[in-house]
Write an enzyme that holds these catalytic residues in place. Structure first.
Site, PDB file in Angstrom:
ATOM      1  N   ASP A   5       0.880  -1.173   0.000  1.00 58.77           N
ATOM      2  CA  ASP A   5       0.000   0.000   0.000  1.00 58.77           C
ATOM      3  C   ASP A   5       0.911   1.215   0.000  1.00 58.77           C
ATOM      4  O   ASP A   5       1.995   1.166   0.569  1.00 58.77           O
ATOM      5  CB  ASP A   5      -0.903   0.006   1.259  1.00 58.77           C
ATOM      6  CG  ASP A   5      -2.157   0.843   1.039  1.00 58.77           C
ATOM      7  OD1 ASP A   5      -2.021   2.062   0.806  1.00 58.77           O
ATOM      8  OD2 ASP A   5      -3.259   0.278   1.079  1.00 58.77           O
ATOM      9  N   ASP A  23      -9.405   2.718  -4.626  1.00 56.71           N
ATOM     10  CA  ASP A  23     -10.047   4.042  -4.637  1.00 56.71           C
ATOM     11  C   ASP A  23     -10.896   4.206  -5.907  1.00 56.71           C
ATOM     12  O   ASP A  23     -10.378   4.035  -7.014  1.00 56.71           O
ATOM     13  CB  ASP A  23      -8.970   5.124  -4.563  1.00 56.71           C
ATOM     14  CG  ASP A  23      -8.094   4.911  -3.332  1.00 56.71           C
ATOM     15  OD1 ASP A  23      -8.641   4.591  -2.274  1.00 56.71           O
ATOM     16  OD2 ASP A  23      -6.862   5.040  -3.447  1.00 56.71           O
ATOM     17  N   LYS A  76     -15.579  10.840  -9.531  1.00 50.09           N
ATOM     18  CA  LYS A  76     -15.870  11.946 -10.458  1.00 50.09           C
ATOM     19  C   LYS A  76     -15.471  11.547 -11.864  1.00 50.09           C
ATOM     20  O   LYS A  76     -14.399  10.981 -12.076  1.00 50.09           O
ATOM     21  CB  LYS A  76     -15.091  13.193 -10.038  1.00 50.09           C
ATOM     22  CG  LYS A  76     -15.653  13.855  -8.814  1.00 50.09           C
ATOM     23  CD  LYS A  76     -15.008  15.197  -8.571  1.00 50.09           C
ATOM     24  CE  LYS A  76     -15.507  15.759  -7.250  1.00 50.09           C
ATOM     25  NZ  LYS A  76     -14.610  16.740  -6.682  1.00 50.09           N
TER      26      LYS A  76
HETATM   27  C1  LIG Z   1     -10.358   2.323  -0.093  1.00 50.63           C
HETATM   28  S1  LIG Z   1      -8.867   1.672   0.528  1.00 50.63           S
HETATM   29  C2  LIG Z   1      -9.223  -0.070   0.674  1.00 50.63           C
HETATM   30  C3  LIG Z   1      -8.296  -0.762   1.620  1.00 50.63           C
HETATM   31  C4  LIG Z   1      -8.522  -2.280   1.766  1.00 50.63           C
HETATM   32  N1  LIG Z   1      -8.196  -2.995   0.549  1.00 50.63           N
HETATM   33  C5  LIG Z   1      -9.929  -2.581   2.171  1.00 50.63           C
HETATM   34  O1  LIG Z   1     -10.706  -3.062   1.317  1.00 50.63           O
HETATM   35  O2  LIG Z   1     -10.280  -2.347   3.348  1.00 50.63           O
HETATM   36  C6  LIG Z   1      -7.803   1.696  -0.902  1.00 50.63           C
HETATM   37  C7  LIG Z   1      -6.340   1.487  -0.537  1.00 50.63           C
HETATM   38  O3  LIG Z   1      -5.581   1.289  -1.729  1.00 50.63           O
HETATM   39  C8  LIG Z   1      -4.373   2.023  -1.631  1.00 50.63           C
HETATM   40  N2  LIG Z   1      -3.940   2.309  -3.005  1.00 50.63           N
HETATM   41  C9  LIG Z   1      -4.669   2.924  -3.963  1.00 50.63           C
HETATM   42  N3  LIG Z   1      -3.986   2.997  -5.109  1.00 50.63           N
HETATM   43  C10 LIG Z   1      -2.782   2.396  -4.870  1.00 50.63           C
HETATM   44  C11 LIG Z   1      -1.645   2.168  -5.668  1.00 50.63           C
HETATM   45  N4  LIG Z   1      -1.593   2.583  -6.931  1.00 50.63           N
HETATM   46  N5  LIG Z   1      -0.596   1.523  -5.114  1.00 50.63           N
HETATM   47  C12 LIG Z   1      -0.643   1.137  -3.809  1.00 50.63           C
HETATM   48  N6  LIG Z   1      -1.706   1.328  -3.005  1.00 50.63           N
HETATM   49  C13 LIG Z   1      -2.763   1.948  -3.531  1.00 50.63           C
HETATM   50  C14 LIG Z   1      -4.746   3.250  -0.814  1.00 50.63           C
HETATM   51  O4  LIG Z   1      -3.617   3.824  -0.174  1.00 50.63           O
HETATM   52  C15 LIG Z   1      -5.739   2.687   0.186  1.00 50.63           C
HETATM   53  O5  LIG Z   1      -5.116   2.219   1.364  1.00 50.63           O
END
Ligand SMILES: C[S@@+](CC[C@H](N)C(=O)[O-])C[C@H]1O[C@@H](n2cnc3c(N)ncnc32)[C@H](O)[C@@H]1O
Length: 207
Positions: free
Chosen positions: A63, A113, A117
């Site tokens: 992450d 994420d 939008k």
């Molecule tokens: C909405 S959270 C979901 C966390 C976990 N997977 C859950 O379902 O509870 C999305 C996570 O993905 C990480 N993330 C998003 N894009 C990423 C990337 N390109 N590389 C590494 N981490 C990423 C964010 O930092 C965040 O912690």
């Protein structure tokens, strides 16, 4: 957004600057077990449960959220889990530099994420191009798991996946399911379900 930096002290945390390109994963885990990757592990609750279920698989949880990496490490350390390592990095860079081609037996991506939008959608991590990029790093028979709470993201990925001929849908003829018995719920899945949303689960295998 600036992240307050937390110094992570854990035997299961791998500092990027200490990793070679690619790392000797068998040496790091001390065995020849299969290697799986979770992208965007958040606070690590899904990783912990999944790793406990599969003690003969080595898991790398990544992450770019520093606090999430810290929470994931604390969780796995508390449970004495030895088959997880945590790295703070961006997914595409990490896979390119740190994963040997043809080495992953599974990839898990849960609630990435959504970039809801319209003008931000191109920032989404998971799309056909990203999945095709990942294919090079997977072994035949490897599992690809994707889950999202966001309707539009779920439907976009569900429609893109069948066009990737190297993958076989494990839920066919359904493009996705809202229930996936045996697949652990992550923090975000539980949060969104509590808000009344449905999760879009997808499970494919590399042919
Ligand atoms: C909405 S959270 C979901 C966390 C976990 N997977 C859950 O379902 O509870 C999305 C996570 O993905 C990480 N993330 C998003 N894009 C990423 C990337 N390109 N590389 C590494 N981490 C990423 C964010 O930092 C965040 O912690």
């Amino acid at each position: 957004m600036t992240q307050s930096f937390i110094h992570i002290e854990s035997p299961n945390y791998l500092r990027l600057q200490d990793l070679s390109t690619p790392p000797d994963w068998q040496g790091i885990f001390g065995n020849h077990n299969r290697l799986a990757l979770e992208i965007g592990c958040g606070v690590g609750d899904f990783m912990l449960k999944t790793a406990l279920d599969q003690p003969d698989t080595n898991f790398v949880a990544i992450d770019f959220y520093n606090k999430g990496c810290d929470k994931t490490c604390r969780r796995i350390d508390r449970h004495g889990v030895s088959n997880v390592r945590v790295v703070r990095d961006e997914a595409r860079a990490f896979v390119t530099e740190r994963i040997p081609k043809g080495s992953l037996s599974a990839i898990y991506i849960n609630c990435p994420d959504p970039w809801p939008k319209k003008r931000h959608r191109k920032r989404r991590l998971v799309n056909r191009e990203f999945i095709e990029f990942l294919l090079d790093y997977m072994v035949p028979g490897a599992d690809f798991f994707f889950a999202t709470d966001f309707d539009d993201y779920g439907i976009d990925v569900a429609n893109a996946l069948p066009g990737i001929t190297a993958l076989e849908n494990q839920f066919g003829p359904d493009l996705y399911r809202h229930e996936f018995p045996g697949y652990h719920l992550s923090k975000y899945m539980r949060k969104f379900m509590a808000e009344g949303k449905q999760i879009y689960f997808m499970h494919y295998k590399v042919k």
